[in-house]
Design a protein around this motif. Structure first.
Motif, PDB file in Angstrom:
ATOM      1  N   ILE A 265       0.854  -1.187   0.000  1.00 18.66           N
ATOM      2  CA  ILE A 265       0.000   0.000   0.000  1.00 18.66           C
ATOM      3  C   ILE A 265       0.887   1.233   0.000  1.00 18.66           C
ATOM      4  O   ILE A 265       1.794   1.361   0.820  1.00 18.66           O
ATOM      5  N   ASP A 266       0.637   2.133  -0.914  1.00 16.97           N
ATOM      6  CA  ASP A 266       1.345   3.411  -0.963  1.00 16.97           C
ATOM      7  C   ASP A 266       0.610   4.361  -0.023  1.00 16.97           C
ATOM      8  O   ASP A 266      -0.442   4.894  -0.362  1.00 16.97           O
ATOM      9  N   VAL A 267       1.162   4.559   1.186  1.00 18.45           N
ATOM     10  CA  VAL A 267       0.458   5.352   2.194  1.00 18.45           C
ATOM     11  C   VAL A 267       0.286   6.806   1.783  1.00 18.45           C
ATOM     12  O   VAL A 267      -0.617   7.485   2.261  1.00 18.45           O
ATOM     13  N   SER A 268       1.105   7.295   0.861  1.00 22.90           N
ATOM     14  CA  SER A 268       0.946   8.681   0.412  1.00 22.90           C
ATOM     15  C   SER A 268      -0.338   8.849  -0.408  1.00 22.90           C
ATOM     16  O   SER A 268      -0.839   9.953  -0.556  1.00 22.90           O
ATOM     17  N   LYS A 269      -0.863   7.726  -0.937  1.00 20.07           N
ATOM     18  CA  LYS A 269      -2.091   7.782  -1.734  1.00 20.07           C
ATOM     19  C   LYS A 269      -3.290   7.210  -0.983  1.00 20.07           C
ATOM     20  O   LYS A 269      -4.375   7.133  -1.526  1.00 20.07           O
ATOM     21  N   TRP A 270      -3.080   6.775   0.246  1.00 22.06           N
ATOM     22  CA  TRP A 270      -4.131   6.142   1.045  1.00 22.06           C
ATOM     23  C   TRP A 270      -5.148   7.194   1.477  1.00 22.06           C
ATOM     24  O   TRP A 270      -4.788   8.202   2.062  1.00 22.06           O
ATOM     25  N   ARG A 271      -6.394   6.963   1.189  1.00 27.80           N
ATOM     26  CA  ARG A 271      -7.474   7.877   1.547  1.00 27.80           C
ATOM     27  C   ARG A 271      -8.509   7.120   2.381  1.00 27.80           C
ATOM     28  O   ARG A 271      -9.486   6.588   1.844  1.00 27.80           O
ATOM     29  N   PRO A 272      -8.311   7.048   3.716  1.00 22.12           N
ATOM     30  CA  PRO A 272      -9.200   6.245   4.561  1.00 22.12           C
ATOM     31  C   PRO A 272     -10.670   6.599   4.431  1.00 22.12           C
ATOM     32  O   PRO A 272     -11.519   5.716   4.470  1.00 22.12           O
ATOM     33  N   ARG A 273     -11.003   7.851   4.260  1.00 19.09           N
ATOM     34  CA  ARG A 273     -12.427   8.218   4.169  1.00 19.09           C
ATOM     35  C   ARG A 273     -13.088   7.653   2.927  1.00 19.09           C
ATOM     36  O   ARG A 273     -14.288   7.452   2.899  1.00 19.09           O
ATOM     37  N   CYS A 274     -12.310   7.414   1.893  1.00 19.04           N
ATOM     38  CA  CYS A 274     -12.857   6.797   0.678  1.00 19.04           C
ATOM     39  C   CYS A 274     -13.020   5.291   0.854  1.00 19.04           C
ATOM     40  O   CYS A 274     -13.890   4.689   0.238  1.00 19.04           O
ATOM     41  N   VAL A 275     -12.173   4.697   1.671  1.00 16.02           N
ATOM     42  CA  VAL A 275     -12.196   3.255   1.866  1.00 16.02           C
ATOM     43  C   VAL A 275     -13.129   2.863   3.010  1.00 16.02           C
ATOM     44  O   VAL A 275     -13.895   1.922   2.913  1.00 16.02           O
ATOM     45  N   LEU A 276     -13.082   3.613   4.097  1.00 16.56           N
ATOM     46  CA  LEU A 276     -13.861   3.294   5.293  1.00 16.56           C
ATOM     47  C   LEU A 276     -15.150   4.104   5.316  1.00 16.56           C
ATOM     48  O   LEU A 276     -15.402   4.895   6.214  1.00 16.56           O
ATOM     49  N   ASP A 277     -15.967   3.859   4.309  1.00 21.08           N
ATOM     50  CA  ASP A 277     -17.216   4.620   4.195  1.00 21.08           C
ATOM     51  C   ASP A 277     -18.446   3.757   4.452  1.00 21.08           C
ATOM     52  O   ASP A 277     -19.570   4.146   4.147  1.00 21.08           O
TER      53      ASP A 277
END
Length: 135
Positions: free
Chosen positions: A86-98
């Motif tokens: 996982i590239d953490v610089s591109k990780w968007r939790p709000r998009c994934v954990l919705d």
């Protein structure tokens, strides 16, 4: 204080297929994750097809059984392959954990493989376990 989610890790692996490997990847994973690794199993590589699917189903069963035995209600369950970075610089939790069910076709640009990552909201976990590990 810190906000966020506590994390438990479960591993269902197979022996490395590289006979020249100088390390045991399963042991390395246990070292990396330390006390977060709640259950870890290494299945025999029986040479039969669909070994990755069987490993995934075994991992789902490990989470299901641990959650049941310890009374844990996970907010989310992530199922990931160990070889995916996982590239953490591109990780968007709000998009994934919705709160919606996702697989890697929704999460990773230009991939056709569902099994790289799956995200299951806790509210859907019991149904997910039944569809995958309870066969």
């Amino acid at each position: 204080g810190r906000s966020g989610y506590g994390v438990d890790v479960f591993a269902a692996t197979r022996p490395c297929s590289n006979t020249n490997a100088t390390y045991n990847a399963t042991e390395t994973l246990r070292e990396w994750y330390g006390p977060r690794m709640k259950v870890s199993v290494e299945d025999v590589d029986d040479g039969l097809p669909f070994a990755q699917v069987r490993n995934r189903d075994r991992a789902i069963a490990l989470v299901r059984d641990y959650a049941h035995e310890h009374g844990v209600n996970y907010a989310y369950v992530f199922i990931m392959r160990w070889d995916y970075k996982i590239d953490v610089s591109k990780w968007r939790p709000r998009c994934v954990l919705d709160g919606t069910l996702k697989d890697s076709r929704h999460l990773i640009w230009r991939t056709k493989d569902q099994d790289k990552m799956q995200v299951v909201p806790g509210a859907l976990a019991a149904c997910f376990y039944k569809q995958n590990a309870d066969r």
